[in-house]
Design an enzyme around this catalytic site. Structure first.
Site, PDB file in Angstrom:
ATOM      1  N   GLY A 245      70.475  25.931  35.948  1.00 15.33           N
ATOM      2  CA  GLY A 245      70.234  26.971  35.595  1.00 15.33           C
ATOM      3  C   GLY A 245      70.213  27.431  34.561  1.00 15.33           C
ATOM      4  N   GLU A 282      74.052  22.300  40.135  1.00 14.55           N
ATOM      5  CA  GLU A 282      72.774  21.394  39.620  1.00 14.55           C
ATOM      6  C   GLU A 282      72.718  21.809  37.708  1.00 14.55           C
ATOM      7  OE1 GLU A 282      69.829  21.326  41.710  1.00 14.55           O
ATOM      8  OE2 GLU A 282      70.804  20.235  44.198  1.00 14.55           O
ATOM      9  N   PRO A 283      74.253  21.632  37.511  1.00 15.10           N
ATOM     10  CA  PRO A 283      73.544  22.108  35.516  1.00 15.10           C
ATOM     11  C   PRO A 283      73.138  20.771  34.654  1.00 15.10           C
ATOM     12  CG  PRO A 283      76.128  22.000  36.280  1.00 15.10           C
ATOM     13  CD  PRO A 283      75.369  21.425  37.240  1.00 15.10           C
ATOM     14  N   GLY A 284      72.112  20.971  34.271  1.00 13.42           N
ATOM     15  CA  GLY A 284      72.116  20.334  33.479  1.00 13.42           C
ATOM     16  C   GLY A 284      71.293  20.245  31.748  1.00 13.42           C
ATOM     17  N   ARG A 324      59.428  20.715  23.786  1.00 14.88           N
ATOM     18  CA  ARG A 324      59.719  22.077  24.400  1.00 14.88           C
ATOM     19  C   ARG A 324      59.068  22.780  22.851  1.00 14.88           C
ATOM     20  NH1 ARG A 324      63.866  24.550  24.602  1.00 14.88           N
ATOM     21  NH2 ARG A 324      63.372  25.085  26.605  1.00 14.88           N
ATOM     22  N   TYR A 328      56.179  25.155  25.888  1.00 15.04           N
ATOM     23  CA  TYR A 328      56.655  26.885  26.181  1.00 15.04           C
ATOM     24  C   TYR A 328      56.485  27.694  25.176  1.00 15.04           C
ATOM     25  CZ  TYR A 328      58.981  22.826  29.549  1.00 15.04           C
ATOM     26  OH  TYR A 328      59.213  22.102  30.511  1.00 15.04           O
ATOM     27  N   CYS A 355      48.238  14.223  15.725  1.00 12.03           N
ATOM     28  CA  CYS A 355      47.072  14.400  15.251  1.00 12.03           C
ATOM     29  C   CYS A 355      47.096  16.374  16.575  1.00 12.03           C
ATOM     30  CB  CYS A 355      46.112  13.688  15.563  1.00 12.03           C
ATOM     31  SG  CYS A 355      46.222  12.661  13.751  1.00 12.03           S
TER      32      CYS A 355
HETATM   33  N1  LLP Z   1      68.177  21.534  39.572  1.00  9.95           N
HETATM   34  C1  LLP Z   1      66.687  21.721  39.948  1.00  9.95           C
HETATM   35  C2  LLP Z   1      66.014  21.166  41.584  1.00  9.95           C
HETATM   36  C3  LLP Z   1      66.196  21.720  39.385  1.00  9.95           C
HETATM   37  O1  LLP Z   1      64.978  21.294  39.657  1.00  9.95           O
HETATM   38  C4  LLP Z   1      66.322  21.433  37.845  1.00  9.95           C
HETATM   39  C5  LLP Z   1      66.271  21.892  36.700  1.00  9.95           C
HETATM   40  C6  LLP Z   1      67.753  21.766  37.221  1.00  9.95           C
HETATM   41  C7  LLP Z   1      68.978  21.771  38.903  1.00  9.95           C
HETATM   42  C8  LLP Z   1      68.814  22.312  36.179  1.00  9.95           C
HETATM   43  O2  LLP Z   1      68.188  23.244  35.590  1.00  9.95           O
HETATM   44  P1  LLP Z   1      68.749  23.698  34.393  1.00  9.95           P
HETATM   45  O3  LLP Z   1      70.226  23.794  34.527  1.00  9.95           O
HETATM   46  O4  LLP Z   1      68.896  22.285  33.343  1.00  9.95           O
HETATM   47  O5  LLP Z   1      68.243  24.532  33.693  1.00  9.95           O
HETATM   48  N2  LLP Z   1      61.265  21.178  30.859  1.00  9.95           N
HETATM   49  C9  LLP Z   1      62.033  22.623  31.089  1.00  9.95           C
HETATM   50  C10 LLP Z   1      63.425  22.421  32.002  1.00  9.95           C
HETATM   51  C11 LLP Z   1      62.853  21.947  33.286  1.00  9.95           C
HETATM   52  C12 LLP Z   1      63.717  22.303  34.632  1.00  9.95           C
HETATM   53  C13 LLP Z   1      63.472  21.723  35.982  1.00  9.95           C
HETATM   54  N3  LLP Z   1      64.555  21.861  36.154  1.00  9.95           N
HETATM   55  C14 LLP Z   1      62.942  23.080  29.515  1.00  9.95           C
HETATM   56  O6  LLP Z   1      62.755  21.463  27.989  1.00  9.95           O
HETATM   57  O7  LLP Z   1      63.049  24.354  29.188  1.00  9.95           O
END
Ligand code: LLP
Length: 429
Positions: A245, A282-284, A324, A328, A355
């Site tokens: 997050g 759990e970083p994304g 995105r 959003y 379209c």
């Molecule tokens: N762990 C869990 C359980 C999650 O649901 C998520 C993201 C993450 C980790 C990773 O979160 P991050 O570090 O990436 O913020 N599509 C949206 C973001 C959706 C995030 C969903 N869950 C966007 O483009 O902003």
């Protein structure tokens, strides 16, 4: 030479735009557009912030691969020692195909199917992050049928406001995620009593693109309160998983730097006497967001025809490539790959060929552009390609990994044949 906001690997050298030692305009011409370009060094630098803060303590960084699940990206993180956070069997198969370790993989998500649980148990995942009581029962049954016990952690919903977009906020009572804080001890008792389960830890994830540390500290306090209550009920917990997050800079956001942010959370864990536990993240987005750009070619300029009209800059990338902004109203920076001195700057809506009026990448962008120019949408490394679709029967983009001046093609552009390879015509007659 100037560095652009977001990534230290992206810079202006004269009129050109360079990413990790490669000139983006040249890559666009060589490999075609739309084209995703990722920097390996930028990914590893982002990861190093977590690694430095966590060094010397039991920990596991599980890259949330929903942000970007291309095999070469997973391979990069697997080689750097990461585990993975997955939400489907497809993601598990990707981990395995990329050489990742299922034993360092946690399985999240509110809707795991029994078939997915079976496959994950056979592969030997590190933990299931369970989101409901019913899921516990189903998982226990599946594990028993295989003659194993399933490692579980409960995803608790700490009911804190992460202060982010409502679609990507997950830690509030009104969200579908997690087990309500006040019910958690009872659900842990149930988990401990089920024969097919082995309670391992606790986890929470409060949302995405969070730019403040306070919501995390609030969630952490609530999670640690629960750890104490669960252990008082005689159920030991070995790890605390704080989810992902952490936000990134798209425009003027000022999220905390990773190392300081993680250190702050670890300090709180230590102060409260929980320093012996394994800590997981759990970083994304914070690992890959600013490590990627999307390149597009300007096809046509359609200037306003009068009062109330808008100037449209039509490019060859669209909402199917990067959803995105459409989904959003996300603001993502757009930079020309080559600055022009011969064209006046005007405000343009940068739109794609799909379209739909909602098909835009950026609105009101001051740009000096001509047809044939290449544009880069910045900070597109997270939730770009993974959310791409084939809408309008558009093949998905190609992807490149750059690394200190070298570029490797990591995914070919989808052609028409691959678009309908799995479809069948009806029989004759
Ligand atoms: N762990 C869990 C359980 C999650 O649901 C998520 C993201 C993450 C980790 C990773 O979160 P991050 O570090 O990436 O913020 N599509 C949206 C973001 C959706 C995030 C969903 N869950 C966007 O483009 O902003």
């Amino acid at each position: 030479m100037t560095t652009l906001p977001g990534s230290p690997w992206l810079e202006r050298r004269g009129a050109g735009l360079w990413f990790d030692g490669c000139e983006l305009g040249a890559l666009a011409r060589e490999f075609g557009t739309p084209l995703y370009v990722y920097s390996r060094r930028a990914m590893l630098a982002a990861l190093a912030g977590y690694q430095r803060a966590l060094a010397g303590r039991e920990h596991l960084i599980c890259y949330a691969m929903k942000a970007n699940s291309s095999l070469a990206v997973l391979q990069t993180f697997a080689r750097a020692g990461c585990g993975f956070d997955i939400v489907s069997v497809g993601e598990l198969e990707r981990v395995i195909a990329a050489g990742g370790d299922p034993g360092k993989t946690v399985f999240s998500g509110v809707g795991k199917t029994p078939a997915a649980m079976r496959r994950a148990l056979q592969a030997g995942v590190r933990c299931f992050n369970v989101e409901s009581e019913r899921e516990l029962e189903v998982l226990s049954g599946v594990a028993q049928s295989l003659g194993v016990t399933a490692p579980v952690s409960l995803r608790v919903n700490p009911d804190v406001d992460a202060g982010t977009h409502p679609y990507i906020s997950t830690g509030l009572r009104g969200n579908k995620f997690g087990i309500a804080h006040e019910r958690a001890v009872g659900v842990y008792r149930r988990a401990a009593a089920l024969p097919g389960l082995r309670v391992e830890g606790i986890d929470c994830h409060i949302g995405s693109q969070i730019t403040q540390v306070e919501p995390y500290l609030d969630a952490l306090d609530r999670v640690l309160d629960l750890v104490e209550a669960v252990e008082a009920a005689g159920i030991p917990l070995h790890h605390v998983d704080l989810g992902g997050g952490l936000g990134i800079t798209y425009t003027d956001e000022t999220p905390p730097a990773t190392e300081g942010f993680v250190t702050r959370l670890l300090q709180r864990i230590d102060e409260r006497g929980h320093g012996h536990r394994t800590v997981m993240f759990e970083p994304g987005r914070s690992l890959v967001g600013n490590a990627g750009v999307l390149l597009a070619e300007v096809l046509y300029l359609k200037p306003s025809t009068g009062e109330g009209g808008r100037n449209f800059c039509i490019v060859d990338a669209a909402m199917n490539d990067l959803v995105r902004p459409a989904m959003y109203e996300a603001w993502m920076r757009i930079e020309p790959c080559h600055l022009r001195a011969d064209t006046p700057t005007q405000d343009w809506d940068v739109v794609g060929p799909v379209c739909e009026s909602g098909d835009w990448l950026g609105r009101d962008r001051a740009l000096a552009v001509q047809p044939g120019d290449m544009l880069a949408v910045l900070s597109a490394g997270a939730y770009g390609m993974t959310m791409a679709s084939n809408y309008n029967s558009r093949g998905r983009a190609a992807e490149l990994m750059v690394d200190d001046g070298r570029a490797s093609l990591i995914r070919e552009r989808e052609d028409a044949r691959s678009l309908f390879a799995l479809e069948r015509l009806l029989p004759a007659g």
